[in-house]
Design a protein around this motif. Structure first.
Motif, mmCIF file in Angstrom:
data_model
loop_
_atom_site.group_PDB
_atom_site.id
_atom_site.type_symbol
_atom_site.label_atom_id
_atom_site.label_comp_id
_atom_site.label_asym_id
_atom_site.label_seq_id
_atom_site.Cartn_x
_atom_site.Cartn_y
_atom_site.Cartn_z
ATOM 1 N N ALA A 106 0.824 -1.202 0.000
ATOM 2 C CA ALA A 106 0.000 0.000 0.000
ATOM 3 C C ALA A 106 0.862 1.257 0.000
ATOM 4 O O ALA A 106 0.565 2.231 -0.698
ATOM 5 N N VAL A 107 1.942 1.233 0.786
ATOM 6 C CA VAL A 107 2.844 2.384 0.827
ATOM 7 C C VAL A 107 3.489 2.601 -0.532
ATOM 8 O O VAL A 107 3.553 3.726 -1.049
ATOM 9 N N LEU A 108 3.991 1.530 -1.143
ATOM 10 C CA LEU A 108 4.640 1.654 -2.447
ATOM 11 C C LEU A 108 3.650 2.116 -3.509
ATOM 12 O O LEU A 108 4.015 2.878 -4.420
ATOM 13 N N SER A 109 2.403 1.673 -3.400
ATOM 14 C CA SER A 109 1.385 2.125 -4.347
ATOM 15 C C SER A 109 1.143 3.623 -4.200
ATOM 16 O O SER A 109 0.969 4.341 -5.188
ATOM 17 N N ALA A 110 1.136 4.088 -2.933
ATOM 18 C CA ALA A 110 0.948 5.521 -2.699
ATOM 19 C C ALA A 110 2.106 6.323 -3.276
ATOM 20 O O ALA A 110 1.922 7.405 -3.832
ATOM 21 N N VAL A 111 3.322 5.786 -3.138
ATOM 22 C CA VAL A 111 4.495 6.463 -3.694
ATOM 23 C C VAL A 111 4.429 6.462 -5.218
ATOM 24 O O VAL A 111 4.705 7.475 -5.877
ATOM 25 N N ALA A 112 4.066 5.319 -5.798
ATOM 26 C CA ALA A 112 4.017 5.202 -7.261
ATOM 27 C C ALA A 112 2.975 6.130 -7.867
ATOM 28 O O ALA A 112 3.116 6.571 -9.012
ATOM 29 N N ALA A 113 1.920 6.458 -7.104
ATOM 30 C CA ALA A 113 0.865 7.318 -7.623
ATOM 31 C C ALA A 113 1.296 8.774 -7.698
ATOM 32 O O ALA A 113 0.624 9.587 -8.341
ATOM 33 N N ARG A 114 2.392 9.110 -7.052
ATOM 34 C CA ARG A 114 2.873 10.495 -7.062
ATOM 35 C C ARG A 114 3.858 10.686 -8.208
ATOM 36 O O ARG A 114 4.618 9.790 -8.539
ATOM 37 N N ARG A 115 3.837 11.873 -8.755
ATOM 38 C CA ARG A 115 4.698 12.118 -9.911
ATOM 39 C C ARG A 115 6.170 12.082 -9.515
ATOM 40 O O ARG A 115 6.961 11.334 -10.062
ATOM 41 N N GLU A 116 6.543 12.939 -8.574
ATOM 42 C CA GLU A 116 7.932 13.008 -8.154
ATOM 43 C C GLU A 116 7.989 13.120 -6.636
ATOM 44 O O GLU A 116 8.085 14.223 -6.095
ATOM 45 N N PRO A 117 7.906 11.994 -5.914
ATOM 46 C CA PRO A 117 7.967 12.081 -4.448
ATOM 47 C C PRO A 117 9.304 12.645 -3.991
ATOM 48 O O PRO A 117 10.353 12.323 -4.536
ATOM 49 N N THR A 118 9.241 13.495 -2.969
ATOM 50 C CA THR A 118 10.462 14.092 -2.434
ATOM 51 C C THR A 118 11.174 13.092 -1.530
ATOM 52 O O THR A 118 10.609 12.052 -1.142
ATOM 53 N N PHE A 119 12.413 13.434 -1.176
ATOM 54 C CA PHE A 119 13.164 12.575 -0.263
ATOM 55 C C PHE A 119 12.454 12.477 1.087
ATOM 56 O O PHE A 119 12.389 11.401 1.688
ATOM 57 N N GLU A 120 11.894 13.606 1.549
ATOM 58 C CA GLU A 120 11.195 13.602 2.841
ATOM 59 C C GLU A 120 9.970 12.693 2.783
ATOM 60 O O GLU A 120 9.682 11.968 3.749
ATOM 61 N N GLU A 121 9.252 12.715 1.659
ATOM 62 C CA GLU A 121 8.084 11.845 1.518
ATOM 63 C C GLU A 121 8.493 10.379 1.500
ATOM 64 O O GLU A 121 7.830 9.531 2.118
ATOM 65 N N MET A 122 9.581 10.074 0.799
ATOM 66 C CA MET A 122 10.062 8.697 0.763
ATOM 67 C C MET A 122 10.480 8.234 2.153
ATOM 68 O O MET A 122 10.203 7.099 2.555
ATOM 69 N N GLU A 123 11.137 9.121 2.892
ATOM 70 C CA GLU A 123 11.568 8.770 4.254
ATOM 71 C C GLU A 123 10.361 8.525 5.146
ATOM 72 O O GLU A 123 10.338 7.578 5.952
ATOM 73 N N LEU A 124 9.326 9.363 5.005
ATOM 74 C CA LEU A 124 8.113 9.178 5.787
ATOM 75 C C LEU A 124 7.439 7.864 5.437
ATOM 76 O O LEU A 124 6.988 7.120 6.316
ATOM 77 N N MET A 125 7.352 7.549 4.150
ATOM 78 C CA MET A 125 6.730 6.302 3.731
ATOM 79 C C MET A 125 7.479 5.098 4.295
ATOM 80 O O MET A 125 6.872 4.111 4.739
ATOM 81 N N HIS A 126 8.807 5.182 4.291
ATOM 82 C CA HIS A 126 9.595 4.093 4.867
ATOM 83 C C HIS A 126 9.293 3.944 6.351
ATOM 84 O O HIS A 126 9.176 2.824 6.868
ATOM 85 N N ARG A 127 9.150 5.061 7.026
ATOM 86 C CA ARG A 127 8.840 5.004 8.455
ATOM 87 C C ARG A 127 7.478 4.362 8.691
ATOM 88 O O ARG A 127 7.318 3.532 9.590
ATOM 89 N N LEU A 128 6.494 4.739 7.878
ATOM 90 C CA LEU A 128 5.155 4.191 8.050
ATOM 91 C C LEU A 128 5.116 2.691 7.798
ATOM 92 O O LEU A 128 4.416 1.952 8.494
ATOM 93 N N VAL A 129 5.868 2.228 6.795
ATOM 94 C CA VAL A 129 5.803 0.815 6.438
ATOM 95 C C VAL A 129 6.492 -0.065 7.471
ATOM 96 O O VAL A 129 6.221 -1.269 7.552
ATOM 97 N N THR A 130 7.392 0.495 8.266
ATOM 98 C CA THR A 130 8.122 -0.310 9.244
ATOM 99 C C THR A 130 7.507 -0.240 10.639
ATOM 100 O O THR A 130 8.052 -0.829 11.571
ATOM 101 N N LEU A 131 6.384 0.458 10.780
ATOM 102 C CA LEU A 131 5.764 0.575 12.096
ATOM 103 C C LEU A 131 5.084 -0.732 12.497
ATOM 104 O O LEU A 131 4.436 -1.384 11.687
ATOM 105 N N SER A 132 5.226 -1.071 13.766
ATOM 106 C CA SER A 132 4.466 -2.196 14.307
ATOM 107 C C SER A 132 3.045 -1.733 14.612
ATOM 108 O O SER A 132 2.731 -0.540 14.536
ATOM 109 N N GLU A 133 2.187 -2.681 14.957
ATOM 110 C CA GLU A 133 0.803 -2.309 15.289
ATOM 111 C C GLU A 133 0.770 -1.346 16.473
ATOM 112 O O GLU A 133 0.006 -0.371 16.477
ATOM 113 N N LYS A 134 1.601 -1.596 17.475
ATOM 114 C CA LYS A 134 1.655 -0.722 18.648
ATOM 115 C C LYS A 134 2.138 0.668 18.257
ATOM 116 O O LYS A 134 1.612 1.685 18.732
ATOM 117 N N GLU A 135 3.121 0.731 17.381
ATOM 118 C CA GLU A 135 3.649 2.026 16.946
ATOM 119 C C GLU A 135 2.631 2.777 16.095
ATOM 120 O O GLU A 135 2.544 4.009 16.162
#
Length: 360
Positions: free
Chosen positions: A102-131
């Motif tokens: 889902a995260v990668l799909s959200a990134v792929a839907a954007r024309r030119e994701p910024t480095f900050e957006e990519m970093e945020l997406m990476h953070r979201l995808v690595t979160l546990s349920e508690k996090e």
């Protein structure tokens, strides 16, 4: 040995499809034990070794570790229980992979994701349920101005060796309760049941078996909740809601909750908006009159000298298009019916009030 039949390690390899090196390794790990050795020290295996190695091979292909396999083949651990545990583990992995997709799909839907957006997406995808829960709680705490919670990266810090001793909780002076705290320290006074209900209504609950649409919506919602400007905007709306509740005339404990300005505006304006009535047209006059009449008691503004001006200010302050986005994503995540956007309603009402304030 059974019936005097035995196999060399090479013969066992031919029968099982495993390499000699692998069988020797399993033998060294005591997963299969030679029945005897030749005078020269070569290992000989009985017929049961064929079935045992076939089981070991199957369990390895299922991803089990050697220690778990040893417990299974030695029988202290049932294969059914191990299979159930593996199913649970695979469910967790599948959920993580679907969230990553889902995260990668959200990134792929954007024309030119910024480095900050990519970093945020990476953070979201690595979160546990508690996090993930802590992330949403952090947003809601900021919006409802609850005491700050530790961030995802916070950790307890050790006290310096020469730090002066701190009083224990029992020795510490009592803190003022919400009832006698200075008003400026508690803008909304004690938490009101209506605020608890409002907070719950803004809380996303990602189901265990979420759909792709729900996962994508959660990613977008989480990204929005981390936006400082959006947090500040929603905080203003919550303060406005609390101000309406606390400031209305005759407010006493136990008074039934009243709709806020936006809810009243939606109820009054929806029909006119859907019917194509222009906000500056004379046909809108009774709608505006009804809107002012119904909103005045809600906001404690009954008898105000300039009703159009104060209501216009309230609606302009409440206009936050991203609120519609948040509520739409929230409904997707929680499996609720899609809400009607309120921004078009606010825009129509504001235009109608502005036209009459100028005319007046």
């Amino acid at each position: 040995m059974h019936s005097g039949i035995s196999y060399s390690i090479g013969e066992l390899a031919a029968r099982t499809g495993l390499s000699v090196k692998t069988i020797r390794f399993y033998s060294d790990q005591h997963l299969v034990v030679p029945a005897s050795r030749t005078p020269a020290g070569y290992r000989r295996y009985g017929p049961e070794a064929v079935a045992r190695l076939a089981l070991v091979r199957t369990l390895r292909e299922l991803g089990l570790g050697l220690e778990v396999i040893r417990r299974i083949v030695d029988r202290p651990l049932s294969l059914g229980r191990v299979a159930a545990e593996q199913v649970a583990a695979l469910d967790v992995q599948i959920s993580a992979l679907r969230l990553r997709r889902a995260v990668l799909s959200a990134v792929a839907a954007r024309r030119e994701p910024t480095f900050e957006e990519m970093e945020l997406m990476h953070r979201l995808v690595t979160l546990s349920e508690k996090e993930r829960r802590r992330l949403i709680d952090g947003f809601l705490d900021a919006v409802f101005e609850a005491p700050p919670q530790p961030s995802l990266t916070d950790a307890p810090q050790p006290s310096p060796a020469n730090a002066s001793p701190q009083p224990s909780p029992a020795d510490a002076p009592p803190r003022p309760s919400p009832a006698n705290a200075p008003p400026q320290l508690a803008p909304a006074d004690a938490p009101h049941p209506a605020e608890g209900g409002l907070r719950r209504s803004l809380t996303p609950e990602l189901p265990d078996h979420a759909t792709e649409e729900q996962l994508t919506a959660w990613v977008e919602l989480a990204e929005l909740s981390l936006d400082d400007e959006f947090r500040a905007a929603v905080r203003r709306l919550v303060r406005e809601h609390a101000g309406n509740r606390h400031g209305r005339e005759g407010s006493v404990a136990g008074t039934p909750p009243v709709p806020d300005v936006v809810a009243v505006t939606r109820d009054v304006v929806n029909t006119a908006l859907a019917s194509g009535v222009r906000p500056e047209a004379p046909e809108a006059d009774p709608v505006v009159a009804a809107l002012v009449t119904r909103c005045a008691p809600t906001c404690g503004q009954a008898g105000h000298a300039a009703p159009h001006e104060w209501l216009l200010q309230r609606l302009e302050a409440a206009r936050e298009p991203r609120r519609d986005t948040y509520l739409r994503l929230l409904a997707l995540v929680n499996g609720w019916p899609a809400p009607e956007p309120v921004t078009p309603v606010i825009d129509w009402a504001a235009a109608a009030l502005r036209a009459r304030a100028v005319a007046g």
